[in-house]
Write a protein that holds these residues in place. Structure first.
Motif, PDB file in Angstrom:
ATOM      1  N   UNK A 184      12.572   5.109  -3.321  1.00 37.23           N
ATOM      2  CA  UNK A 184      11.939   3.734  -3.274  1.00 37.23           C
ATOM      3  C   UNK A 184      12.662   2.203  -2.632  1.00 37.23           C
ATOM      4  N   UNK A 185      13.793   2.374  -3.698  1.00 34.85           N
ATOM      5  CA  UNK A 185      14.809   1.441  -4.192  1.00 34.85           C
ATOM      6  C   UNK A 185      14.843   0.729  -2.582  1.00 34.85           C
ATOM      7  N   UNK A 186      15.220   1.844  -1.650  1.00 33.64           N
ATOM      8  CA  UNK A 186      16.099   1.297  -0.931  1.00 33.64           C
ATOM      9  C   UNK A 186      15.007   1.255   0.571  1.00 33.64           C
ATOM     10  N   UNK A 187      14.008   2.283   0.129  1.00 35.49           N
ATOM     11  CA  UNK A 187      13.296   1.666   1.686  1.00 35.49           C
ATOM     12  C   UNK A 187      12.337   0.012   0.862  1.00 35.49           C
ATOM     13  N   UNK A 188      12.574  -0.447  -0.071  1.00 35.33           N
ATOM     14  CA  UNK A 188      11.038  -1.886  -0.509  1.00 35.33           C
ATOM     15  C   UNK A 188      12.721  -2.355  -0.037  1.00 35.33           C
ATOM     16  N   UNK A 189      14.012  -2.483   0.017  1.00 31.65           N
ATOM     17  CA  UNK A 189      14.734  -3.936   0.380  1.00 31.65           C
ATOM     18  C   UNK A 189      15.323  -3.521   1.759  1.00 31.65           C
ATOM     19  N   UNK A 190      14.961  -2.359   2.068  1.00 36.31           N
ATOM     20  CA  UNK A 190      14.722  -2.163   3.954  1.00 36.31           C
ATOM     21  C   UNK A 190      13.427  -3.245   4.667  1.00 36.31           C
ATOM     22  N   UNK A 227       0.445  -0.912   0.256  1.00 32.90           N
ATOM     23  CA  UNK A 227      -0.085   0.316  -0.137  1.00 32.90           C
ATOM     24  C   UNK A 227       1.203   1.228   0.008  1.00 32.90           C
ATOM     25  N   UNK A 228       2.026   1.261   0.187  1.00 36.19           N
ATOM     26  CA  UNK A 228       2.771   2.325   0.608  1.00 36.19           C
ATOM     27  C   UNK A 228       3.474   2.609  -0.268  1.00 36.19           C
ATOM     28  N   UNK A 229       4.360   1.710  -0.863  1.00 38.76           N
ATOM     29  CA  UNK A 229       4.844   1.552  -2.554  1.00 38.76           C
ATOM     30  C   UNK A 229       3.858   1.984  -3.820  1.00 38.76           C
ATOM     31  N   UNK A 230       2.698   1.014  -3.763  1.00 36.96           N
ATOM     32  CA  UNK A 230       1.959   0.785  -4.629  1.00 36.96           C
ATOM     33  C   UNK A 230       0.595   1.503  -5.099  1.00 36.96           C
ATOM     34  N   UNK A 231       0.340   1.798  -3.285  1.00 33.03           N
ATOM     35  CA  UNK A 231      -0.825   2.537  -2.332  1.00 33.03           C
ATOM     36  C   UNK A 231      -2.017   0.638  -3.739  1.00 33.03           C
ATOM     37  N   UNK A 232      -1.555  -0.177  -3.259  1.00 32.84           N
ATOM     38  CA  UNK A 232      -2.866  -1.684  -3.961  1.00 32.84           C
ATOM     39  C   UNK A 232      -1.525  -2.626  -3.362  1.00 32.84           C
ATOM     40  N   UNK A 233      -2.548  -3.196  -2.333  1.00 29.89           N
ATOM     41  CA  UNK A 233      -1.864  -4.763  -2.220  1.00 29.89           C
ATOM     42  C   UNK A 233      -2.190  -5.740  -2.957  1.00 29.89           C
ATOM     43  N   UNK A 234      -2.584  -5.756  -4.570  1.00 32.95           N
ATOM     44  CA  UNK A 234      -2.694  -6.550  -4.963  1.00 32.95           C
ATOM     45  C   UNK A 234      -1.674  -6.538  -5.670  1.00 32.95           C
ATOM     46  N   UNK A 235      -0.648  -5.591  -5.557  1.00 33.16           N
ATOM     47  CA  UNK A 235       1.372  -5.934  -6.619  1.00 33.16           C
ATOM     48  C   UNK A 235       1.896  -7.860  -6.075  1.00 33.16           C
ATOM     49  N   UNK A 236       2.436  -8.013  -6.852  1.00 33.65           N
ATOM     50  CA  UNK A 236       2.630  -9.287  -6.787  1.00 33.65           C
ATOM     51  C   UNK A 236       4.044  -9.465  -6.317  1.00 33.65           C
ATOM     52  N   UNK A 292       7.763  -4.416 -15.044  1.00 36.50           N
ATOM     53  CA  UNK A 292       6.323  -4.366 -14.977  1.00 36.50           C
ATOM     54  C   UNK A 292       5.565  -3.731 -13.379  1.00 36.50           C
ATOM     55  N   UNK A 293       5.108  -3.694 -12.304  1.00 31.45           N
ATOM     56  CA  UNK A 293       5.055  -2.648 -11.532  1.00 31.45           C
ATOM     57  C   UNK A 293       5.917  -2.365 -10.511  1.00 31.45           C
ATOM     58  N   UNK A 294       7.663  -2.851 -11.028  1.00 31.42           N
ATOM     59  CA  UNK A 294       9.026  -2.828 -10.082  1.00 31.42           C
ATOM     60  C   UNK A 294       9.503  -1.869 -10.963  1.00 31.42           C
ATOM     61  N   UNK A 295       9.169  -0.934 -11.949  1.00 27.32           N
ATOM     62  CA  UNK A 295      10.059   0.183 -12.147  1.00 27.32           C
ATOM     63  C   UNK A 295      10.019   0.662 -12.188  1.00 27.32           C
ATOM     64  N   UNK A 296       8.759   1.120 -10.356  1.00 23.95           N
ATOM     65  CA  UNK A 296       9.760   2.532  -9.078  1.00 23.95           C
ATOM     66  C   UNK A 296      10.626   2.045  -8.880  1.00 23.95           C
ATOM     67  N   UNK A 297      11.265   0.497  -8.933  1.00 24.77           N
ATOM     68  CA  UNK A 297      12.631   0.621  -8.076  1.00 24.77           C
ATOM     69  C   UNK A 297      14.211   1.511  -8.575  1.00 24.77           C
TER      70      UNK A 297
END
Length: 245
Positions: free
Chosen positions: A80-86, A50-59, A70-75
């Motif tokens: 956002x990449x640092x937040x995601x991997x952390x 929800x935080x990074x994609x505003x959607x918990x349906x991201x797989x 795909x959805x992970x172009x945001x990285x």
């Protein structure tokens, strides 16, 4: 009663015809977790979705994440990449679960058995199920139930695996009796990746670093360094990884 679920996903191809010598292993990885702890993990994962994609349906899919596709172009956004991997590191390091993995070295397998040997997926599955039962028996003796959730591969393949698991329950294995399998394995189900089951996604994310470890134990592998703390360990030996042959 201690109720556990094990989510199974794979890394690498199970076929023996064309083997990639840079990635010659097939790894089946199990994310084994007590049901109450799984609810906590699901909540954490849905929060970051929800935080990074505003959607918990991201797989979460390992390859898409590594390639930023795909959805992970945001990285490509470093913040956002640092937040995601952390976040991922925190989920894998702070929650209570076990990782169990079965790895088939296909090059060695072909040398020993040829290309017409048994299905390496079934072999990996047999080892993994037996090791999972050993872990739970050691931890709880007779007081546990297990359900298995396996990523779907195809109607024919899923039917073959279902039949293989039923044979294990009927015949037993070298270390676990048929009665024990039948008593404790309460459910076996096959689920699509599109069903967005977080446990399957975590098994997928763990499988690739484990495969890289199996291929080259001396290569830098920061993700595995985190995961190895959750691999079943007995007297300093990572018993939760079975490498064959």
């Amino acid at each position: 009663m201690n109720r556990y679920s094990i989510f199974l996903d794979e890394s690498g191809e199970h076929g023996l015809v064309n083997i990639n010598e840079d990635f010659p292993v097939f790894v089946l990885c199990g994310f084994l977790i007590e049901d109450n702890n799984y609810e906590k993990v699901r909540t954490e994962i849905n929060q970051i979705k929800n935080e990074l994609w505003d959607d918990k349906k991201v797989i979460f899919h390992s390859r898409d994440i590594r390639k930023c596709e795909k959805e992970f172009v945001v990285l490509f956004d470093n913040v956002k990449k640092e937040r995601f991997y952390s976040f991922l590191n925190s989920v894998f390091s702070t929650n209570e679960y076990y990782l169990v993995a079965s790895a088939i070295n296909k090059l060695n397998y072909v040398i020993k058995y040829g290309k017409l040997g048994n299905d390496v997926y079934e072999i990996a599955l047999s080892f993994l199920v037996e090791k999972t039962m050993e872990i739970l028996i050691e931890k709880y003796n007779d007081d546990f139930e297990l359900r298995m959730i396996i990523e779907k591969r195809g109607k024919k393949e899923d039917q073959q695996l279902s039949e293989h698991l039923q044979k294990i329950k009927i015949r037993g294995s070298s270390k676990i009796t048929a009665e024990c399998y039948s008593k404790h394995i309460k459910e076996i189900s096959f689920k699509q990746k599109t069903e967005n089951i977080n446990g399957l996604q975590l098994a997928d994310l763990a499988a690739y670093p484990i495969a890289r470890y199996v291929i080259d134990k001396d290569r830098a592998n920061p993700a595995f360094d985190i995961l190895k703390e959750k691999i079943y360990n007995k007297k300093g030996y990572l018993e939760g990884i079975i490498i064959y042959p």
